[in-house]
Design an enzyme around this catalytic site. Structure first.
Site, PDB file in Angstrom:
ATOM      1  CB  CYS A  38       7.320  -3.862   7.972  1.00  0.00           C
ATOM      2  SG  CYS A  38       6.203  -3.061   9.126  1.00  0.00           S
ATOM      3  CB  CYS A  42       5.677  -7.297   8.264  1.00  0.00           C
ATOM      4  SG  CYS A  42       4.978  -6.747   9.840  1.00  0.00           S
ATOM      5  CB  CYS A  69       7.700  -3.433  12.290  1.00  0.00           C
ATOM      6  SG  CYS A  69       6.323  -4.514  12.710  1.00  0.00           S
ATOM      7  CB  CYS A  72       8.375  -8.070  10.650  1.00  0.00           C
ATOM      8  SG  CYS A  72       8.703  -6.341  10.215  1.00  0.00           S
TER       9      CYS A  72
END
Length: 361
Positions: A38, A42, A69, A72
């Site tokens: 991430c 995030c 991810c 994000c």
């Protein structure tokens, strides 16, 4: 892990806990328990510290087996969109007398030297060192124009020694710092006027080369503008002396002389010189977009900086900034007016087309 690396990761972990968006693109964190990586901002639930690994680049995280991810979307994060570069620029501008080496700046802002260098080149098209040099030069010029002594201006701008000052500034100022402080005192600048295809034109030059090319209806105002730039230089009408350069400039406007054959004596930052050198390589009758110029000099994200370099070009036509357009083909801006830019391009396109028709098949 070294003590320095541990300290950096501690700072990064705090950024993760704070969901600090200013660090997006600076680093990425991966979570071993989920297999994803991430960006710091995030919105997902914060992981346990022992499950977290840090990476400077997305490619490293993916190479280690982590996937991006979905919340994000770290593949879309960029340093340029964060405030990191702006923060570093502000710090440099306020601390020119400090140690501004890449390693020192990277430690201060919790980045690796590679990250900081990459962030600057992506966002501004130049390195932190080149940015600091530009700030120092601007500070030096301002202090000299305000009447400070060379010594006071030297240290006030953060040069540290006179040898470093003269080494870094002679090519950018076009004259010694002491001479610039005196407004060009002791420098002979000759000027002349001629009718050109786009109106009355003034050409001014030092012994080294052309330092100003300007257009306007009033010769008096053009000379006044030159005097504002060099208030204490000796300005002298030099029609006979400059006849050769005037002829060369008019030949260039009519596609009979390559632009590189005209010597120029202009002050410039490192980045401006890169842009201007590329502009002189654009063939007669052709144009490029600001984005194409940025890519050609190896700074694809520095489109705005390229536009500024074009706008500050002091020797129009000799450095053909009129050949740079917006991506959509519109004219953009031009220091001497869009009508002159449009007419220059029309002249060049017409002559280039005529030459192509006359060339043997």
């Amino acid at each position: 892990m070294s003590e320095a690396s541990e300290k950096v990761e501690q700072g990064w972990w705090q950024a993760v806990l704070a969901r600090d968006g200013s660090k997006d693109g600076v680093f990425y964190y991966a979570v071993a328990s989920t297999g994803v990586y991430c960006r710091p901002s995030c919105p997902a639930r914060r992981p346990r510290r022992e499950h977290v690994r840090f990476f400077e680049r997305r490619e490293e995280a993916e190479g280690a087996g982590f996937r991006p991810c979905r919340r994000c979307r770290p593949a879309h994060a960029s340093v340029e969109s964060s405030g990191v570069v702006a923060e570093v620029c502000e710090f440099i501008g306020r601390n020119l007398e400090e140690d501004l080496r890449l390693t020192t700046l990277s430690r201060r802002f919790g980045l690796s030297p590679f990250q900081l260098q990459r962030a600057f080149k992506r966002a501004l098209g130049i390195t932190p060192r080149e940015y600091a040099d530009t700030c120092r030069l601007q500070s030096l010029k301002s202090q000299l124009q305000d009447g400070d002594t060379v010594t006071d201006a030297l240290y006030g701008a953060g040069y540290g020694s006179s040898s470093r000052l003269y080494e870094r500034t002679n090519s950018q100022l076009g004259m010694t710092p002491a001479t610039y402080r005196r407004g060009g005192e002791g420098v002979m600048i000759r000027y002349t006027f001629v009718d050109s295809p786009i109106g009355r034109m003034m050409l001014a030059a030092t012994d080294k080369g052309i330092c100003s090319i300007a257009f306007g209806e009033s010769e008096t105002r053009l000379v006044q503008g030159l005097r504002r730039e060099y208030p204490k230089a000796t300005l002298k009408r030099g029609d006979a002396v400059l006849r050769g350069w005037i002829g060369g400039l008019l030949k260039q406007m009519h596609d009979r002389q390559p632009p590189g054959e005209l010597p120029v004596d202009v002050r410039a930052t490192v980045f401006q010189r890169r842009v201007w050198e590329h502009l002189r390589s654009i063939p007669y009758g052709q144009t490029r977009s600001y984005a194409q110029v940025a890519s050609a000099i190896g700074k694809p994200t520095a489109v705005r900086a390229v536009a500024r370099a074009c706008a500050t070009n002091p020797v129009a036509v000799a450095i053909p900034c009129h050949r740079v357009l917006r991506t959509d083909g519109s004219l953009g801006g031009y220091r001497w007016g869009l009508e002159r830019k449009r007419k220059l391009l029309e002249i060049e396109r017409a002559r280039a087309a005529g030459a192509a028709e006359q060339s043997p098949q």
